[in-house]
Design an enzyme around this catalytic site. Structure first.
Site, PDB file in Angstrom:
ATOM      1  N   ARG A 150       5.285 -28.113 -10.991  1.00 34.36           N
ATOM      2  CA  ARG A 150       6.203 -28.053 -12.177  1.00 34.36           C
ATOM      3  C   ARG A 150       6.628 -29.557 -12.469  1.00 34.36           C
ATOM      4  O   ARG A 150       6.927 -30.697 -11.536  1.00 34.36           O
ATOM      5  CB  ARG A 150       7.598 -27.387 -11.673  1.00 34.36           C
ATOM      6  N   LYS A 181      11.920 -24.675  -6.640  1.00 31.38           N
ATOM      7  CA  LYS A 181      12.921 -23.705  -7.189  1.00 31.38           C
ATOM      8  C   LYS A 181      13.763 -23.304  -6.050  1.00 31.38           C
ATOM      9  O   LYS A 181      13.104 -22.796  -4.899  1.00 31.38           O
ATOM     10  CB  LYS A 181      12.319 -22.706  -8.045  1.00 31.38           C
ATOM     11  N   HIS A 251       4.075 -27.628 -18.345  1.00 30.73           N
ATOM     12  CA  HIS A 251       4.096 -26.481 -17.720  1.00 30.73           C
ATOM     13  C   HIS A 251       2.523 -25.756 -18.192  1.00 30.73           C
ATOM     14  O   HIS A 251       2.184 -24.736 -17.574  1.00 30.73           O
ATOM     15  CB  HIS A 251       5.137 -25.485 -18.223  1.00 30.73           C
ATOM     16  N   ARG A 254       0.237 -26.353 -15.263  1.00 27.24           N
ATOM     17  CA  ARG A 254       0.577 -25.384 -14.373  1.00 27.24           C
ATOM     18  C   ARG A 254      -0.022 -24.230 -14.414  1.00 27.24           C
ATOM     19  O   ARG A 254      -0.838 -23.700 -13.587  1.00 27.24           O
ATOM     20  CB  ARG A 254       1.864 -25.276 -13.825  1.00 27.24           C
ATOM     21  N   HIS A 277       5.526 -19.513  -5.642  1.00 30.61           N
ATOM     22  CA  HIS A 277       6.242 -18.137  -6.344  1.00 30.61           C
ATOM     23  C   HIS A 277       6.921 -17.554  -5.345  1.00 30.61           C
ATOM     24  O   HIS A 277       6.408 -17.054  -4.146  1.00 30.61           O
ATOM     25  CB  HIS A 277       5.619 -17.239  -6.962  1.00 30.61           C
ATOM     26  N   TYR A 286      -0.845 -14.044 -13.941  1.00 32.12           N
ATOM     27  CA  TYR A 286      -2.015 -14.633 -14.136  1.00 32.12           C
ATOM     28  C   TYR A 286      -3.448 -13.887 -13.976  1.00 32.12           C
ATOM     29  O   TYR A 286      -4.627 -14.197 -14.456  1.00 32.12           O
ATOM     30  CB  TYR A 286      -2.174 -15.980 -13.205  1.00 32.12           C
TER      31      TYR A 286
END
Length: 309
Positions: A150, A181, A251, A254, A277, A286
């Site tokens: 990120r 995150k 992004h 990414r 994630h 994806y």
């Protein structure tokens, strides 16, 4: 007794004067209420007689006609405010729009570059740029695309590991350690091209100023940590100079990392871990990109997919 048009006019005056809404907003409200009046006339009911089943049917009709869920939600918001006002005026017993929701719009697919475009951007060398900036930007691109970082993780990297570091790259081990995150740490492998670009950048990093005390791996001209906004701007400029048709943002690289890795390996769990994630459901988007890639290949190559012009 107020007519439908009279009630609408009174309401618009209320939001214009009483709520002091902008003229543009009042105009949008008026357009939404014109739609409401037209629907009510078609149904043979007064605005004060509209029930929830009428509104649901009109929502279904708008959706069937191709209006987006977001567009319908905005119209419903305008109608809901009108009926809330009618309730306060004592003209209706209940708001027929209060429990009606717009259809959910499908989440747009993340924008990913093709493999060719990604490689073209990664291999681009801007001979007209300042060598110092060129080395920094090239290393940033290699890490974004090569590791799926990120933008916040990238600009948070330090030159060396420390207790205060949010992240760093271990050149010897070929690993990037980042803070993602939710304060989750993860390690991702760094490829040979990215390591080569990083070593080149580190060799030039301190030549433009005396910044040995600056911990940040990526710095600007004044020796401060490179900001996310500055990186967005630099990457957009670099992608256009590289000849890509679409301006690229961090992004997007990414997304490209995840999509291309999934196309090659098919290992959804591994991609989930590399992206950091928390839920595999987030990574599964994806697979839709992967299917889109396969569908395009099928349309281009299979003899039964081709249609006569």
């Amino acid at each position: 007794m107020d007519t439908d048009a009279g009630l609408v006019e009174r309401y618009l005056e209320h939001v214009r004067v009483g709520k002091r809404l902008a003229d543009r907003t009042v105009t949008l409200y008026a357009l939404d209420l014109e739609k409401l009046q037209a629907r009510a006339r078609e149904a043979g009911v007064a605005l004060t007689q509209v029930q929830s089943h009428h509104v649901r049917r009109w929502v279904a009709q708008m959706h069937g006609a191709g209006r987006s869920g977001r567009g319908i939600a905005l119209i419903l918001s305008g109608w809901r405010g009108f009926y809330a006002w009618l309730g306060r005026e004592g003209r209706i017993a209940s708001n027929p729009v209060v429990d009606v929701r717009a259809p959910r719009s499908p989440k747009p697919l993340p924008k990913a570059l093709s493999v060719d475009d990604s490689v073209q951007l990664a291999e681009f060398e801007d001979g007209e740029a300042d060598p110092w900036l060129e080395a920094r930007d090239a290393a940033a691109v290699e890490l974004l695309y090569g590791c799926g970082l990120r933008v916040g993780e990238l600009v948070g990297l330090d030159v060396t590991a420390s207790a205060a570091a949010r992240g760093w790259v271990d050149l010897q081990a070929g690993e990037a350690h980042v803070l993602g995150k939710g304060g989750k740490r993860r390690s991702v492998p760094v490829g040979g091209k990215a390591l080569e670009a990083l070593r080149h950048w580190l060799a030039l990093r301190d030549t433009a100023g005396a910044w040995p005390q600056q911990a940040a791996l990526f710095v600007g001209r004044h020796g401060t940590r490179l900001s996310s906004a500055a990186l967005w701007q630099r990457l957009r400029r670099r992608s256009l100079r590289a000849g890509l048709a679409t301006p690229v943002h961090p992004h997007m690289l990414r997304h490209s990392f995840a999509s291309h890795l999934l196309q090659s390996s098919g290992d959804l769990r591994a991609v989930q871990e590399l992206l950091g994630h928390a839920s595999i459901a987030t990574t599964q988007v994806y697979t839709r990109l992967d299917f889109q890639h396969l569908a395009q290949a099928y349309d281009a190559a299979h003899p039964r997919a081709k249609r006569k012009g």
